[in-house]
Design an enzyme around this catalytic site. Structure first.
Site, short mmCIF file in Angstrom:
data_model
loop_
_atom_site.label_atom_id
_atom_site.label_comp_id
_atom_site.label_asym_id
_atom_site.label_seq_id
_atom_site.Cartn_x
_atom_site.Cartn_y
_atom_site.Cartn_z
N GLU A 1 0.83 -1.19 0.00
CA GLU A 1 0.00 0.00 0.00
C GLU A 1 0.87 1.24 0.00
OE1 GLU A 1 -3.98 -1.59 2.33
OE2 GLU A 1 -2.61 -0.24 3.37
N SER B 1 -3.94 2.15 0.56
CA SER B 1 -4.73 1.93 1.76
C SER B 1 -6.14 2.45 1.54
CB SER B 1 -4.08 2.69 2.93
OG SER B 1 -4.97 2.81 4.01
#
Length: 551
Positions: free
Chosen positions: A442, A468
């Site tokens: 992420e 994310s």
């Protein structure tokens, strides 16, 4: 394999002796054996309360006449793993969780399961396992964190990461950063916005695999304990009726989940996990379907990071069922799908009205007529890429600018912190895909830094990695094929013009085709020296567009 194959008859006397070694009475051995998959640990804030949830599930199972037996599942905290090597071990745990749960469940002959997950890869991993094992199964999560408060305003983890960007830009003092640090995450639970963990726990409800409130009742509320007891009771009813996960997670149910995903504005990671869950159910769920559903599904919620409402607000407004009730007004859901309650989805949601139109927009007054996630295609991403459209500023829905290219997240972060990214740029981060990372890290640190520095209205970021659920802005991930697999992103050069048009679902590298053909002829993807699980994972994993499943 039902328990009867383990405990009945003379030939199973050795097995029974081992049950006696566990302290199980003859009476307990005769009852349905219910495995409770506990994701409890002491390093993930979303999991530190799961021991209490598990105790409540055990009580519910026992109250309904079953014998509860607990075994563990691992979980990684994406927030703690963010921005370093640890993030390579986040997505990859999804398959470890699915594999190990399958092994435990089938090796020990359980009659049913209650899955107790909470955070990002733990939920889809257990949903994948539920589909594989296919015995009666109910989910009950650990629940979301309450929002923090700074200056009387609610806040969450995405605000914390953006505060670091503001501090780096000289816009935030040491004292203020310390205040954010101490007040942003005030309780246990999955982080309080519509990030990946909460997205997947909400979509578990939409799939029909969790009871009402599974995704939204805060972790610290006593109602969460009651929910866990009811989950224990519910699995016993499923055992009696032999309702199994693949009876519930049908193609129609998966379409319902994708529709709710668009209405809620869930994390882009759902576009990795829903296809992977579907794969385990024997259903193909490709990215083209996502745009088809998005085109007809209004976006009804702007939860953090897209807006200033949080999971506790969604819960008070009626939760996921209230959102589904709104969608059903326009016939956007299949209400005949079976659920863990033993009732159809339509029966479950029929009385669940919207209690707060500021949190859940009425379907007649949505934030937008189309869903919260968009899939973009073009020469840079012929197999697809994903953006959280509901969290993109209007002025960045269409953007064109010069590329600033980096071969890893750390180099990009250093350039952003060093002021080398300016208005108009398109930051390109490659070799961070499922195979190239490996593990598809992420990119919350660089995206938060861009927002915190005030560049969110002028800088885009694209990557073959992922984001994310806390990411907001013009951030396009899951570029497929990835650089490590010979994708065009691997030959982008500094200064190349990249065009992004989210309303038209397009992403293009605007370089003459003859030039690109020449670059591709000479392109040899970079490789990394790998060992252990990451080496095996990289050799087996598919691209992000197909859910990063293991082949």
């Amino acid at each position: 394999m039902p328990k009867e194959n383990i405990v009945d008859g003379v030939k199973n006397a050795p097995h029974r002796s081992l049950f006696h070694a566990l302290g199980l009475t003859e009476e307990e051995q005769k009852r349905p054996l219910i495995g409770i998959v506990s994701s409890y640990n002491e390093i993930v804030p979303g999991h530190m309360n799961i021991d209490k949830i598990v105790d409540a599930v055990k009580l519910g199972v026992a109250m309904a006449g079953g014998t509860p037996i607990v075994f563990p599942a691992i979980a990684v905290c994406d927030g703690i793993a963010m921005g370093h090597t640890g993030m390579k071990y986040s997505l990859v745990t999804r398959d470890l969780i699915a594999d190990s749960t399958e092994a435990m469940a089938l090796a020990h002959g359980f009659d049913g399961l209650v899955m107790v997950p909470n955070c990002d890869k733990n939920v889809p991993g257990l949903l994948m396992a539920a589909a594989r094992v296919n015995i009666p199964t109910v989910f009950v999560s650990g629940g979301p964190m309450l929002a923090g408060k700074v200056d009387g305003k609610k806040t969450s983890l995405s605000s914390m990461f953006e505060a670091v960007g503001a501090y780096s830009a000289g816009k935030l003092s040491d004292e203020r950063l310390d205040e954010y640090e101490k007040k942003t995450c005030p309780t246990c639970g999955s982080c309080s916005g519509m990030y990946t963990a909460n997205s997947m726990n909400c979509l578990t409800e939409a799939l029909g695999m969790g009871l009402k409130g599974n995704g939204t009742i805060p972790a610290v509320y006593s109602a969460r304990i009651e929910l866990a007891k009811h989950a224990g009771m519910a699995v016993m009813e499923m055992v009696k009726k032999n309702i199994c996960p693949r009876d519930i997670m049908t193609r129609d149910a998966l379409m319902n989940a994708l529709t709710v995903d668009m209405a809620l504005g869930c994390s882009t990671n759902s576009m990795l996990h829903l296809p992977a869950i579907a794969h385990e159910c024997g259903v193909e769920l490709n990215l083209d379907i996502a745009n088809e559903i998005s085109a007809k599904t209004p976006n009804l919620c702007h939860l953090a990071p897209a807006g200033r409402t949080y999971m506790e607000d969604l819960d008070e407004a009626g939760g996921v069922y209230a959102v589904m009730h709104e969608l059903s007004k326009n016939g956007l859901l299949n209400t005949e799908c079976m659920t863990v309650t033993g009732k159809t989805m339509g029966e479950n949601i029929k009385d669940c009205v919207n209690l707060n139109p500021e949190v859940i927009r009425p379907i007649e007054n949505p934030y937008s007529e189309t869903g919260g996630i968009a899939v973009l295609r073009g020469n840079l991403a012929p197999e697809g890429s994903v953006v959280k459209r509901s969290a993109v500023l209007p002025e960045m829905l269409v953007h064109e600018g010069p590329a600033k290219v980096f071969d890893c997240e750390e180099d990009a972060q250093e350039a952003i912190n060093g002021g080398k990214i300016v208005a108009g740029d398109v930051v390109v981060i490659r070799y961070e895909g499922p195979k190239g990372g490996p593990g598809m890290r992420e990119m919350l640190n660089p995206t938060s830094a861009i927002m915190g520095m005030g560049l969110g209205n002028s800088v885009a970021l694209i990557t073959d990695g992922r984001f994310s659920g806390a990411t907001r802005g013009a951030c396009i991930g899951h570029i497929t094929p990835e650089a490590a697999s010979g994708g065009l992103i691997g030959v982008v050069e500094d200064g190349d013009i990249i065009s992004i048009n989210i309303p038209e679902n397009k992403i293009e590298l605007k370089v003459d085709k003859a030039v690109l053909d020449e670059r591709m002829r000479n392109f040899v993807p970079k490789t990394k020296e790998l060992k252990g699980y990451l080496k095996r994972y990289a050799s087996l994993v598919s691209g992000g567009a197909s859910g990063a499943i293991l082949k």
